[in-house]
Design a protein around this motif. Structure first.
Motif, PDB file in Angstrom:
ATOM      1  N   THR A 156     -19.685 -76.306 -76.663  1.00 36.23           N
ATOM      2  CA  THR A 156     -19.936 -74.866 -76.767  1.00 36.23           C
ATOM      3  C   THR A 156     -21.387 -74.596 -77.161  1.00 36.23           C
ATOM      4  O   THR A 156     -21.759 -74.769 -78.320  1.00 36.23           O
ATOM      5  N   PRO A 157     -22.213 -74.170 -76.197  1.00 37.89           N
ATOM      6  CA  PRO A 157     -23.601 -73.845 -76.549  1.00 37.89           C
ATOM      7  C   PRO A 157     -23.685 -72.545 -77.336  1.00 37.89           C
ATOM      8  O   PRO A 157     -22.730 -71.760 -77.381  1.00 37.89           O
ATOM      9  N   SER A 158     -24.827 -72.328 -77.941  1.00 38.83           N
ATOM     10  CA  SER A 158     -25.057 -71.098 -78.704  1.00 38.83           C
ATOM     11  C   SER A 158     -24.793 -69.889 -77.824  1.00 38.83           C
ATOM     12  O   SER A 158     -25.063 -69.900 -76.627  1.00 38.83           O
ATOM     13  N   GLY A 159     -24.268 -68.860 -78.437  1.00 41.95           N
ATOM     14  CA  GLY A 159     -24.057 -67.612 -77.723  1.00 41.95           C
ATOM     15  C   GLY A 159     -22.663 -67.463 -77.127  1.00 41.95           C
ATOM     16  O   GLY A 159     -22.321 -66.387 -76.655  1.00 41.95           O
ATOM     17  N   GLN A 160     -21.857 -68.499 -77.129  1.00 43.56           N
ATOM     18  CA  GLN A 160     -20.495 -68.381 -76.611  1.00 43.56           C
ATOM     19  C   GLN A 160     -19.569 -68.091 -77.788  1.00 43.56           C
ATOM     20  O   GLN A 160     -18.911 -68.981 -78.324  1.00 43.56           O
ATOM     21  N   GLN A 161     -19.546 -66.842 -78.172  1.00 44.50           N
ATOM     22  CA  GLN A 161     -18.865 -66.419 -79.388  1.00 44.50           C
ATOM     23  C   GLN A 161     -17.367 -66.700 -79.367  1.00 44.50           C
ATOM     24  O   GLN A 161     -16.809 -67.136 -80.369  1.00 44.50           O
ATOM     25  N   LEU A 162     -16.722 -66.490 -78.239  1.00 47.73           N
ATOM     26  CA  LEU A 162     -15.279 -66.686 -78.163  1.00 47.73           C
ATOM     27  C   LEU A 162     -14.911 -68.150 -78.422  1.00 47.73           C
ATOM     28  O   LEU A 162     -14.024 -68.443 -79.230  1.00 47.73           O
ATOM     29  N   LYS A 163     -15.610 -69.068 -77.770  1.00 43.84           N
ATOM     30  CA  LYS A 163     -15.308 -70.494 -77.963  1.00 43.84           C
ATOM     31  C   LYS A 163     -15.676 -70.949 -79.370  1.00 43.84           C
ATOM     32  O   LYS A 163     -14.982 -71.778 -79.952  1.00 43.84           O
ATOM     33  N   SER A 164     -16.758 -70.415 -79.923  1.00 44.32           N
ATOM     34  CA  SER A 164     -17.121 -70.823 -81.282  1.00 44.32           C
ATOM     35  C   SER A 164     -16.128 -70.252 -82.299  1.00 44.32           C
ATOM     36  O   SER A 164     -15.835 -70.897 -83.310  1.00 44.32           O
ATOM     37  N   THR A 165     -15.577 -69.077 -82.024  1.00 43.61           N
ATOM     38  CA  THR A 165     -14.536 -68.524 -82.892  1.00 43.61           C
ATOM     39  C   THR A 165     -13.274 -69.359 -82.795  1.00 43.61           C
ATOM     40  O   THR A 165     -12.633 -69.653 -83.817  1.00 43.61           O
ATOM     41  N   LEU A 166     -12.921 -69.779 -81.591  1.00 41.92           N
ATOM     42  CA  LEU A 166     -11.762 -70.652 -81.413  1.00 41.92           C
ATOM     43  C   LEU A 166     -11.970 -71.962 -82.175  1.00 41.92           C
ATOM     44  O   LEU A 166     -11.058 -72.462 -82.839  1.00 41.92           O
ATOM     45  N   ARG A 167     -13.174 -72.515 -82.109  1.00 41.87           N
ATOM     46  CA  ARG A 167     -13.489 -73.738 -82.856  1.00 41.87           C
ATOM     47  C   ARG A 167     -13.275 -73.521 -84.343  1.00 41.87           C
ATOM     48  O   ARG A 167     -12.684 -74.362 -85.030  1.00 41.87           O
ATOM     49  N   SER A 168     -13.715 -72.394 -84.868  1.00 43.32           N
ATOM     50  CA  SER A 168     -13.531 -72.090 -86.287  1.00 43.32           C
ATOM     51  C   SER A 168     -12.052 -71.955 -86.645  1.00 43.32           C
ATOM     52  O   SER A 168     -11.634 -72.376 -87.727  1.00 43.32           O
ATOM     53  N   LEU A 169     -11.271 -71.376 -85.757  1.00 39.73           N
ATOM     54  CA  LEU A 169      -9.828 -71.254 -85.995  1.00 39.73           C
ATOM     55  C   LEU A 169      -9.158 -72.626 -86.016  1.00 39.73           C
ATOM     56  O   LEU A 169      -8.273 -72.876 -86.846  1.00 39.73           O
ATOM     57  N   VAL A 170      -9.579 -73.514 -85.129  1.00 39.39           N
ATOM     58  CA  VAL A 170      -9.035 -74.874 -85.105  1.00 39.39           C
ATOM     59  C   VAL A 170      -9.380 -75.586 -86.407  1.00 39.39           C
ATOM     60  O   VAL A 170      -8.537 -76.242 -87.021  1.00 39.39           O
ATOM     61  N   TRP A 171     -10.627 -75.441 -86.855  1.00 36.87           N
ATOM     62  CA  TRP A 171     -11.046 -76.050 -88.127  1.00 36.87           C
ATOM     63  C   TRP A 171     -10.215 -75.482 -89.278  1.00 36.87           C
ATOM     64  O   TRP A 171      -9.734 -76.227 -90.139  1.00 36.87           O
ATOM     65  N   ARG A 230     -30.215 -82.307 -75.423  1.00 37.44           N
ATOM     66  CA  ARG A 230     -30.615 -82.468 -76.827  1.00 37.44           C
ATOM     67  C   ARG A 230     -29.758 -81.578 -77.719  1.00 37.44           C
ATOM     68  O   ARG A 230     -29.323 -81.990 -78.797  1.00 37.44           O
ATOM     69  N   GLU A 231     -29.501 -80.349 -77.279  1.00 31.41           N
ATOM     70  CA  GLU A 231     -28.676 -79.438 -78.074  1.00 31.41           C
ATOM     71  C   GLU A 231     -27.236 -79.944 -78.161  1.00 31.41           C
ATOM     72  O   GLU A 231     -26.612 -79.846 -79.219  1.00 31.41           O
ATOM     73  N   MET A 232     -26.713 -80.481 -77.066  1.00 29.75           N
ATOM     74  CA  MET A 232     -25.360 -81.044 -77.095  1.00 29.75           C
ATOM     75  C   MET A 232     -25.320 -82.248 -78.041  1.00 29.75           C
ATOM     76  O   MET A 232     -24.363 -82.419 -78.795  1.00 29.75           O
ATOM     77  N   SER A 233     -26.359 -83.044 -78.010  1.00 29.67           N
ATOM     78  CA  SER A 233     -26.441 -84.195 -78.915  1.00 29.67           C
ATOM     79  C   SER A 233     -26.446 -83.734 -80.363  1.00 29.67           C
ATOM     80  O   SER A 233     -25.776 -84.322 -81.220  1.00 29.67           O
ATOM     81  N   GLN A 234     -27.185 -82.667 -80.633  1.00 30.39           N
ATOM     82  CA  GLN A 234     -27.231 -82.141 -81.997  1.00 30.39           C
ATOM     83  C   GLN A 234     -25.866 -81.607 -82.423  1.00 30.39           C
ATOM     84  O   GLN A 234     -25.407 -81.856 -83.542  1.00 30.39           O
ATOM     85  N   ARG A 235     -25.179 -80.906 -81.514  1.00 33.67           N
ATOM     86  CA  ARG A 235     -23.847 -80.395 -81.850  1.00 33.67           C
ATOM     87  C   ARG A 235     -22.871 -81.545 -82.093  1.00 33.67           C
ATOM     88  O   ARG A 235     -22.018 -81.471 -82.986  1.00 33.67           O
ATOM     89  N   ALA A 236     -22.999 -82.628 -81.328  1.00 30.41           N
ATOM     90  CA  ALA A 236     -22.144 -83.800 -81.551  1.00 30.41           C
ATOM     91  C   ALA A 236     -22.410 -84.390 -82.934  1.00 30.41           C
ATOM     92  O   ALA A 236     -21.476 -84.770 -83.650  1.00 30.41           O
TER      93      ALA A 236
END
Length: 162
Positions: free
Chosen positions: A125-140, A67-73
């Motif tokens: 990237t589930p919640s709490g994975q700061q490095l991957k979420s930061t990488l996502r922000s850099l890509v954006w 459900r969380e992955m679906s929400q992130r999608a």
């Protein structure tokens, strides 16, 4: 023939279609992940906290992780749709200003590649994975920055024509 389109042709205009498909794809993925829990009568409420909490008690409902992955999608899809206007403005402005076709093709290819990376990072990237979420922000940021750079080039060309 397809190779000619990418190497010799001006395919940047077609990239607007590809960008829309990339923006919509995560929504389709979201619906597939959530399955029968998707509320087509009120799609935007599908992921409200109340609906997610309520769905925990129903049998046959996807796992919390799914459900969380679906929400992130779904959020990745909304992000893509929100960003289309900037990308479209850069492509159309580039054509209006007659920027070099090779530059527009390169921009389109890089932008689409960045969007694919963004969607992958957002959805996986589930919640709490700061490095991957930061990488996502850099890509954006790179995709937005490149779009703004193209618009800056457009502004320079068009302002010189006055």
């Amino acid at each position: 023939m397809a190779l000619e389109l990418f190497s010799n042709g001006n395919w940047s205009a077609y990239s607007m279609i590809a960008a829309w498909v990339l923006a919509f794809f995560p929504h389709v993925l979201s619906v597939l992940l959530i399955g029968k829990s998707y509320n087509n009568a009120s799609p935007r409420s599908t992921f409200s906290n109340a609906d997610l909490a309520e769905s925990k008690e129903k049998k046959g409902v996807p796992s919390k992780e799914r459900r969380e992955m679906s929400q992130r999608a779904e959020w990745a899809s909304l992000n893509g749709l929100e960003g289309l206007s900037l990308f479209y403005a850069a492509i159309l402005g580039g054509h209006l200003a007659q920027l070099p076709v090779a530059s527009l093709n390169q921009f389109a290819g890089v932008y689409l590649g960045l969007r694919v990376a963004f969607i992958f990072l957002y959805v996986t990237t589930p919640s709490g994975q700061q490095l991957k979420s930061t990488l996502r922000s850099l890509v954006w940021t790179a995709s937005v920055g490149y779009s703004l750079y193209i618009l800056y080039q457009v502004a320079q060309v068009l302002s010189a024509r006055v």
